[in-house]
Design a protein around this motif. Structure first.
Motif, PDB file in Angstrom:
ATOM      1  N   MET A  49       0.828  -1.210   0.000  1.00 31.13           N
ATOM      2  CA  MET A  49       0.000   0.000   0.000  1.00 31.13           C
ATOM      3  C   MET A  49       0.863   1.261   0.000  1.00 31.13           C
ATOM      4  O   MET A  49       0.587   2.225  -0.723  1.00 31.13           O
ATOM      5  N   VAL A  50       1.913   1.255   0.801  1.00 31.55           N
ATOM      6  CA  VAL A  50       2.820   2.402   0.842  1.00 31.55           C
ATOM      7  C   VAL A  50       3.506   2.569  -0.515  1.00 31.55           C
ATOM      8  O   VAL A  50       3.632   3.686  -1.033  1.00 31.55           O
ATOM      9  N   GLY A  51       3.934   1.474  -1.112  1.00 35.10           N
ATOM     10  CA  GLY A  51       4.551   1.541  -2.431  1.00 35.10           C
ATOM     11  C   GLY A  51       3.606   2.097  -3.482  1.00 35.10           C
ATOM     12  O   GLY A  51       4.018   2.852  -4.370  1.00 35.10           O
ATOM     13  N   ASN A  52       2.326   1.768  -3.385  1.00 35.06           N
ATOM     14  CA  ASN A  52       1.351   2.317  -4.312  1.00 35.06           C
ATOM     15  C   ASN A  52       1.149   3.807  -4.095  1.00 35.06           C
ATOM     16  O   ASN A  52       0.951   4.550  -5.054  1.00 35.06           O
ATOM     17  N   VAL A 138      -5.131  15.054 -11.370  1.00 33.30           N
ATOM     18  CA  VAL A 138      -4.772  15.460 -10.004  1.00 33.30           C
ATOM     19  C   VAL A 138      -5.829  14.926  -9.039  1.00 33.30           C
ATOM     20  O   VAL A 138      -5.508  14.341  -7.997  1.00 33.30           O
ATOM     21  N   GLY A 139      -7.101  15.113  -9.393  1.00 38.00           N
ATOM     22  CA  GLY A 139      -8.177  14.620  -8.543  1.00 38.00           C
ATOM     23  C   GLY A 139      -8.156  13.113  -8.392  1.00 38.00           C
ATOM     24  O   GLY A 139      -8.373  12.579  -7.299  1.00 38.00           O
ATOM     25  N   MET A 140      -7.889  12.408  -9.487  1.00 40.50           N
ATOM     26  CA  MET A 140      -7.825  10.943  -9.437  1.00 40.50           C
ATOM     27  C   MET A 140      -6.689  10.488  -8.512  1.00 40.50           C
ATOM     28  O   MET A 140      -6.841   9.534  -7.752  1.00 40.50           O
ATOM     29  N   CYS A 141      -5.574  11.168  -8.587  1.00 46.84           N
ATOM     30  CA  CYS A 141      -4.430  10.808  -7.745  1.00 46.84           C
ATOM     31  C   CYS A 141      -4.752  11.035  -6.273  1.00 46.84           C
ATOM     32  O   CYS A 141      -4.490  10.171  -5.434  1.00 46.84           O
ATOM     33  N   LEU A 142      -5.339  12.195  -5.948  1.00 48.62           N
ATOM     34  CA  LEU A 142      -5.695  12.456  -4.554  1.00 48.62           C
ATOM     35  C   LEU A 142      -6.728  11.457  -4.047  1.00 48.62           C
ATOM     36  O   LEU A 142      -6.671  11.021  -2.891  1.00 48.62           O
ATOM     37  N   ASP A 143      -7.656  11.065  -4.910  1.00 48.56           N
ATOM     38  CA  ASP A 143      -8.645  10.075  -4.523  1.00 48.56           C
ATOM     39  C   ASP A 143      -7.974   8.732  -4.240  1.00 48.56           C
ATOM     40  O   ASP A 143      -8.280   8.064  -3.247  1.00 48.56           O
ATOM     41  N   ARG A 144      -7.055   8.334  -5.092  1.00 47.31           N
ATOM     42  CA  ARG A 144      -6.327   7.078  -4.890  1.00 47.31           C
ATOM     43  C   ARG A 144      -5.542   7.116  -3.580  1.00 47.31           C
ATOM     44  O   ARG A 144      -5.535   6.147  -2.816  1.00 47.31           O
ATOM     45  N   GLU A 145      -4.896   8.245  -3.319  1.00 50.04           N
ATOM     46  CA  GLU A 145      -4.163   8.381  -2.065  1.00 50.04           C
ATOM     47  C   GLU A 145      -5.097   8.249  -0.871  1.00 50.04           C
ATOM     48  O   GLU A 145      -4.784   7.554   0.099  1.00 50.04           O
ATOM     49  N   SER A 146      -6.261   8.900  -0.926  1.00 55.09           N
ATOM     50  CA  SER A 146      -7.223   8.825   0.181  1.00 55.09           C
ATOM     51  C   SER A 146      -7.657   7.378   0.415  1.00 55.09           C
ATOM     52  O   SER A 146      -7.762   6.924   1.566  1.00 55.09           O
ATOM     53  N   TYR A 147      -7.920   6.665  -0.653  1.00 58.04           N
ATOM     54  CA  TYR A 147      -8.315   5.262  -0.561  1.00 58.04           C
ATOM     55  C   TYR A 147      -7.227   4.441   0.145  1.00 58.04           C
ATOM     56  O   TYR A 147      -7.509   3.660   1.063  1.00 58.04           O
ATOM     57  N   LEU A 148      -5.991   4.628  -0.278  1.00 58.07           N
ATOM     58  CA  LEU A 148      -4.886   3.870   0.320  1.00 58.07           C
ATOM     59  C   LEU A 148      -4.659   4.267   1.779  1.00 58.07           C
ATOM     60  O   LEU A 148      -4.368   3.405   2.616  1.00 58.07           O
TER      61      LEU A 148
END
Length: 174
Positions: A49-52, A138-148
């Motif tokens: 998860m951290v690597g992602n 940018v939004g997709m990346c922040l969303d992915r980060e929030s999920y992780l």
């Protein structure tokens, strides 16, 4: 607070900085020996998860033509599934990469302008209500980060650690 040139990113800057801080807080006190543990061998482990998370920042950096590359891209690109036969980097190595790419990407987010954010950028969602451009990346990346981060927070508890703290370090300026 730093103000981006692109007004549409004003909401992104605080979220980005909070994620930078949460990354450190998620790793606080975590033993490397626990980082590879999985729940009933069905979940991803902490290291994956951290690597992602790290790979997500490198992915967005690439969108904005930042030349740095994730040295662990082969393990994490496109949210590649966990492979228990592979050797993953240590949390310290991943943390080093996070703090290498994050300030570079942060500076780009502050200096990017609206015309560049409007540039088409295909990300394969084929969703009629999400325009495929750099802004939405940018939004997709922040969303992915929030999920992780949510998964990491749960894993902390499952592994017997205290929940993630929201303590802030003002010296972390990205």
């Amino acid at each position: 607070m730093d103000r981006p040139i692109a007004q549409t990113l004003e909401i992104v800057i605080p979220a980005y900085r909070m994620h930078s801080q949460l990354f450190n807080n998620m790793l606080a006190d975590l033993r490397e020996s626990d980082a590879q543990k999985r729940i009933e061998d069905r979940t991803n482990h902490f290291t994956w998860m951290v690597g992602n998370l790290v790979n997500c920042r490198y992915w967005l950096a690439d969108v904005f033509d930042i030349p740095e590359r994730d040295p662990y891209d082969a393990l994490f690109k496109d949210a590649k599934a966990l492979d228990s036969t592979l050797t993953y980097p240590s949390l310290a190595e991943l943390k080093e990469q996070w703090h290498k790419i994050s300030p570079l990407l942060y500076q780009k987010l502050l200096t990017v302008d609206e015309p560049e954010l409007n540039q088409a950028y295909a990300f394969g969602m084929d969703t009629p209500y999400v325009e495929e451009n750099k802004r939405n990346m940018v939004g997709m990346c922040l969303d992915r980060e929030s999920y992780l981060f949510g998964q990491l927070g749960l894993m902390r508890k499952v592994l017997g650690y205290e929940g993630v703290r929201y303590d802030l370090d003002d010296r972390l300026a990205y």
